[in-house]
Scaffold this motif. Structure first.
Motif, PDB file in Angstrom:
ATOM      1  N   LEU A   1       0.980  -1.269  -0.071  1.00 27.46           N
ATOM      2  CA  LEU A   1      -0.335   0.097  -0.214  1.00 27.46           C
ATOM      3  C   LEU A   1       1.169   1.006  -0.024  1.00 27.46           C
ATOM      4  O   LEU A   1       2.118   1.487   0.676  1.00 27.46           O
ATOM      5  CB  LEU A   1      -1.036   0.175   1.129  1.00 27.46           C
TER       6      LEU A   1
ATOM      7  N   SER B   1       0.376   5.519  -0.262  1.00 23.11           N
ATOM      8  CA  SER B   1      -0.258   6.678  -0.252  1.00 23.11           C
ATOM      9  C   SER B   1       0.216   7.750  -0.079  1.00 23.11           C
ATOM     10  O   SER B   1       1.860   8.104   0.456  1.00 23.11           O
ATOM     11  CB  SER B   1      -1.210   6.906   0.928  1.00 23.11           C
TER      12      SER B   1
ATOM     13  N   GLN C   1      -5.265  13.564  -0.538  1.00 23.19           N
ATOM     14  CA  GLN C   1      -4.662  11.719   0.052  1.00 23.19           C
ATOM     15  C   GLN C   1      -5.249  10.846  -0.733  1.00 23.19           C
ATOM     16  O   GLN C   1      -6.252  10.720  -1.091  1.00 23.19           O
ATOM     17  CB  GLN C   1      -4.382  11.769   1.743  1.00 23.19           C
ATOM     18  N   LYS C   2      -4.040  10.412  -1.803  1.00 20.02           N
ATOM     19  CA  LYS C   2      -4.459   9.469  -2.692  1.00 20.02           C
ATOM     20  C   LYS C   2      -4.282   8.105  -2.122  1.00 20.02           C
ATOM     21  O   LYS C   2      -2.588   7.744  -1.597  1.00 20.02           O
ATOM     22  CB  LYS C   2      -4.270   9.680  -3.840  1.00 20.02           C
ATOM     23  N   SER C   3      -4.236   6.747  -2.067  1.00 23.69           N
ATOM     24  CA  SER C   3      -4.141   5.740  -2.293  1.00 23.69           C
ATOM     25  C   SER C   3      -4.239   4.576  -3.250  1.00 23.69           C
ATOM     26  O   SER C   3      -4.831   4.709  -3.840  1.00 23.69           O
ATOM     27  CB  SER C   3      -4.538   5.258  -0.858  1.00 23.69           C
TER      28      SER C   3
ATOM     29  N   ARG D   1      -2.131   0.201  -4.451  1.00 32.40           N
ATOM     30  CA  ARG D   1      -1.039  -0.685  -4.149  1.00 32.40           C
ATOM     31  C   ARG D   1       0.297  -1.032  -5.308  1.00 32.40           C
ATOM     32  O   ARG D   1      -0.227  -0.594  -6.898  1.00 32.40           O
ATOM     33  CB  ARG D   1      -2.367  -2.054  -4.328  1.00 32.40           C
TER      34      ARG D   1
ATOM     35  N   THR E   1       4.455   4.658   3.266  1.00 34.37           N
ATOM     36  CA  THR E   1       5.038   3.311   2.528  1.00 34.37           C
ATOM     37  C   THR E   1       5.385   2.249   3.738  1.00 34.37           C
ATOM     38  O   THR E   1       4.849   2.772   4.702  1.00 34.37           O
ATOM     39  CB  THR E   1       5.896   2.586   1.837  1.00 34.37           C
TER      40      THR E   1
END
Length: 97
Positions: free
Chosen positions: A26, A28, A69-71, A73, A97
């Motif tokens: 993940l 972000s 904020q964006k996330s 994979r 991270t």
């Protein structure tokens, strides 16, 4: 492995490549600073076989998304990343991270 934050300040062009310690896949990111109202938005990318690729979904920020904020994979841990910053921007970034 602990959560890691990698920060950059006053980016006006590509950041130097960086390889943060990754606790998981993940990723972000958030952006602040001066984002111009332009077609090309700053974007966090990762390196695979000599090519810079976008995350899925892309970690790209326009002027209306400043401070958000964006996330996404990552395909694996241990990636080399960079910020691609088109002309007209002067941004501060955090990658978690």
């Amino acid at each position: 492995m602990a959560v890691t934050t990698t920060s950059h300040t006053n980016l006006k062009t590509h950041s130097p490549p960086f390889a943060p310690a990754m606790a998981s896949t993940l990723v972000s990111a958030n952006v602040s600073g001066a984002l111009a109202d332009s077609v090309d938005a700053p974007e966090l990318q990762y390196l695979v076989n000599g090519q810079w690729l976008s995350f899925d979904p892309p970690l790209r920020f326009n002027a209306f998304e400043k401070g958000g904020q964006k996330s996404a994979r990552a395909p694996s841990t241990g990636l080399t990343m960079r910020w691609t910053v088109p002309l007209g921007h002067a941004i501060n970034t955090n990658v978690i991270t």
